[in-house]
Design a protein around this motif. Sequence first.
Motif, PDB file in Angstrom:
ATOM      1  N   ARG A   1       0.810  -1.212   0.000  1.00  0.00           N
ATOM      2  CA  ARG A   1       0.000   0.000   0.000  1.00  0.00           C
ATOM      3  C   ARG A   1       0.851   1.275   0.000  1.00  0.00           C
ATOM      4  NH1 ARG A   1      -5.318  -0.406   1.793  1.00  0.00           N
ATOM      5  NH2 ARG A   1      -6.068  -2.531   2.132  1.00  0.00           N
ATOM      6  N   GLY A   2       2.154   1.126  -0.104  1.00  0.00           N
ATOM      7  CA  GLY A   2       3.030   2.288  -0.103  1.00  0.00           C
ATOM      8  C   GLY A   2       3.215   2.918   1.250  1.00  0.00           C
ATOM      9  N   CYS A   3       3.022   2.141   2.320  1.00  0.00           N
ATOM     10  CA  CYS A   3       3.100   2.655   3.682  1.00  0.00           C
ATOM     11  C   CYS A   3       4.343   2.127   4.400  1.00  0.00           C
ATOM     12  CB  CYS A   3       1.852   2.260   4.477  1.00  0.00           C
ATOM     13  SG  CYS A   3       0.317   3.003   3.879  1.00  0.00           S
ATOM     14  N   ALA A   4       4.662   2.743   5.513  1.00  0.00           N
ATOM     15  CA  ALA A   4       5.733   2.281   6.382  1.00  0.00           C
ATOM     16  C   ALA A   4       5.150   1.474   7.534  1.00  0.00           C
ATOM     17  CB  ALA A   4       6.521   3.465   6.931  1.00  0.00           C
ATOM     18  N   ALA A   5       5.855   0.412   7.908  1.00  0.00           N
ATOM     19  CA  ALA A   5       5.445  -0.440   9.026  1.00  0.00           C
ATOM     20  C   ALA A   5       6.441  -0.248  10.168  1.00  0.00           C
ATOM     21  CB  ALA A   5       5.391  -1.902   8.604  1.00  0.00           C
ATOM     22  N   ILE A   6       5.934   0.141  11.336  1.00  0.00           N
ATOM     23  CA  ILE A   6       6.783   0.546  12.451  1.00  0.00           C
ATOM     24  C   ILE A   6       6.489  -0.324  13.672  1.00  0.00           C
ATOM     25  CG2 ILE A   6       7.347   2.456  14.010  1.00  0.00           C
ATOM     26  CD1 ILE A   6       6.286   4.328  11.733  1.00  0.00           C
ATOM     27  N   ILE A   7       7.535  -0.809  14.321  1.00  0.00           N
ATOM     28  CA  ILE A   7       7.371  -1.553  15.571  1.00  0.00           C
ATOM     29  C   ILE A   7       6.966  -0.562  16.658  1.00  0.00           C
ATOM     30  CG2 ILE A   7       8.473  -3.025  17.290  1.00  0.00           C
ATOM     31  CD1 ILE A   7      10.509  -3.815  15.143  1.00  0.00           C
ATOM     32  N   ALA A   8       5.767  -0.721  17.208  1.00  0.00           N
ATOM     33  CA  ALA A   8       5.267   0.196  18.232  1.00  0.00           C
ATOM     34  C   ALA A   8       5.651  -0.295  19.626  1.00  0.00           C
ATOM     35  CB  ALA A   8       3.752   0.321  18.127  1.00  0.00           C
ATOM     36  N   HIS A   9       6.018   0.652  20.487  1.00  0.00           N
ATOM     37  CA  HIS A   9       6.363   0.381  21.905  1.00  0.00           C
ATOM     38  C   HIS A   9       6.821  -1.062  22.124  1.00  0.00           C
ATOM     39  CE1 HIS A   9       2.247  -1.257  22.107  1.00  0.00           C
ATOM     40  NE2 HIS A   9       1.780  -0.074  21.778  1.00  0.00           N
ATOM     41  N   PRO A  10       8.018  -1.422  21.640  1.00  0.00           N
ATOM     42  CA  PRO A  10       8.452  -2.832  21.636  1.00  0.00           C
ATOM     43  C   PRO A  10       8.605  -3.464  23.009  1.00  0.00           C
ATOM     44  CG  PRO A  10      10.252  -1.371  21.045  1.00  0.00           C
ATOM     45  CD  PRO A  10       9.018  -0.532  21.047  1.00  0.00           C
ATOM     46  N   PHE A  11       8.677  -2.680  24.073  1.00  0.00           N
ATOM     47  CA  PHE A  11       8.858  -3.266  25.400  1.00  0.00           C
ATOM     48  C   PHE A  11       7.590  -3.200  26.243  1.00  0.00           C
ATOM     49  CE2 PHE A  11      13.136  -1.990  24.069  1.00  0.00           C
ATOM     50  CZ  PHE A  11      13.802  -3.197  24.223  1.00  0.00           C
ATOM     51  N   ARG A  12       6.456  -2.916  25.607  1.00  0.00           N
ATOM     52  CA  ARG A  12       5.185  -2.889  26.343  1.00  0.00           C
ATOM     53  C   ARG A  12       4.203  -3.849  25.681  1.00  0.00           C
ATOM     54  NH1 ARG A  12       0.976   0.984  25.692  1.00  0.00           N
ATOM     55  NH2 ARG A  12       2.469   2.483  24.876  1.00  0.00           N
ATOM     56  N   ASP A  13       3.965  -4.989  26.319  1.00  0.00           N
ATOM     57  CA  ASP A  13       3.000  -5.978  25.831  1.00  0.00           C
ATOM     58  C   ASP A  13       3.274  -6.342  24.380  1.00  0.00           C
ATOM     59  OD1 ASP A  13       1.659  -5.820  28.299  1.00  0.00           O
ATOM     60  OD2 ASP A  13       0.499  -4.099  27.608  1.00  0.00           O
ATOM     61  N   SER A  14       4.527  -6.612  24.063  1.00  0.00           N
ATOM     62  CA  SER A  14       4.879  -6.870  22.675  1.00  0.00           C
ATOM     63  C   SER A  14       6.092  -7.778  22.567  1.00  0.00           C
ATOM     64  CB  SER A  14       5.179  -5.552  21.953  1.00  0.00           C
ATOM     65  OG  SER A  14       5.602  -5.784  20.623  1.00  0.00           O
ATOM     66  N   SER A  15       6.052  -8.660  21.573  1.00  0.00           N
ATOM     67  CA  SER A  15       7.238  -9.422  21.168  1.00  0.00           C
ATOM     68  C   SER A  15       7.468  -9.256  19.670  1.00  0.00           C
ATOM     69  CB  SER A  15       7.062 -10.909  21.519  1.00  0.00           C
ATOM     70  OG  SER A  15       5.922 -11.458  20.866  1.00  0.00           O
ATOM     71  N   VAL A  16       6.916  -8.173  19.110  1.00  0.00           N
ATOM     72  CA  VAL A  16       7.042  -7.915  17.675  1.00  0.00           C
ATOM     73  C   VAL A  16       8.501  -7.797  17.263  1.00  0.00           C
ATOM     74  CG1 VAL A  16       6.557  -6.232  15.860  1.00  0.00           C
ATOM     75  CG2 VAL A  16       4.771  -6.848  17.468  1.00  0.00           C
ATOM     76  N   MET A  17       9.338  -7.238  18.146  1.00  0.00           N
ATOM     77  CA  MET A  17      10.737  -7.023  17.788  1.00  0.00           C
ATOM     78  C   MET A  17      11.473  -8.333  17.507  1.00  0.00           C
ATOM     79  SD  MET A  17      12.389  -5.999  21.462  1.00  0.00           S
ATOM     80  CE  MET A  17      12.147  -7.020  22.922  1.00  0.00           C
ATOM     81  N   LYS A  18      10.915  -9.465  17.961  1.00  0.00           N
ATOM     82  CA  LYS A  18      11.537 -10.766  17.728  1.00  0.00           C
ATOM     83  C   LYS A  18      11.126 -11.398  16.404  1.00  0.00           C
ATOM     84  CE  LYS A  18      11.683 -11.698  22.705  1.00  0.00           C
ATOM     85  NZ  LYS A  18      11.256 -12.616  23.799  1.00  0.00           N
TER      86      LYS A  18
END
Length: 222
Positions: A102-119
Amino acid sequence: MYAVDLHLHTRPFHNPRGAPTAFDPYGAKLMAATARNRGLDGLALTNHDYSVPYSNGDPVFVPGIEVTTQHGHVLVVGPDPPRRTHDENPHPADVVEDAHERGCAAIIAHPFRDSSVMKVDAPFDAVEINGKHPERKPNIDRIAEERGIPVVGGSDAHFPFELGRVHTLVDADELTPESLVAAIRDGRVEPGRRTYLTDRILLPMYDAIHDVRDFAQRTIPG
């Protein structure tokens, strides 16, 4: 350089998830008025699992959405983010792929709050320093260095007084959704931070409200 808050909401709380409310247009107007007063050039409305349409002007509004995934939250900002999160808890990699299509940027949000997205092994475009925990910047910088992506800032504001405490400085000739995405991907962004007088008075009250809410959610059945 443009100052852009990449993470804000148009209502105090998220429930019901993914459902627009009648307050959203008024919340957007309040955020816009506060942004003008605080000298911000742009805002991204990133409500949970739905986007809020808003006419452009001063400040520049960048379309956005905060997607709830299997591993945490991902911000999608740019010219054409999804209008709604249709899949229940999608995989972050699928969110990133859709954002790029879609021509958008995907950003990891608040990686240390209720998230394991950074992994998750996915080509994210940036990682966020969140306005609620700016002291985590050294850890955020480490994630950015390991992944080879830039750091951006977003206040995660639910109330106007929170707006702009953490934001993103964008190096671009003009500020548009497209130029913002290009700047993020090229690394022409950096986080900025401001302190306002209202923080000393209102932030302790805000934290107390959330402590009561979190306690109620843990102790009240259903």
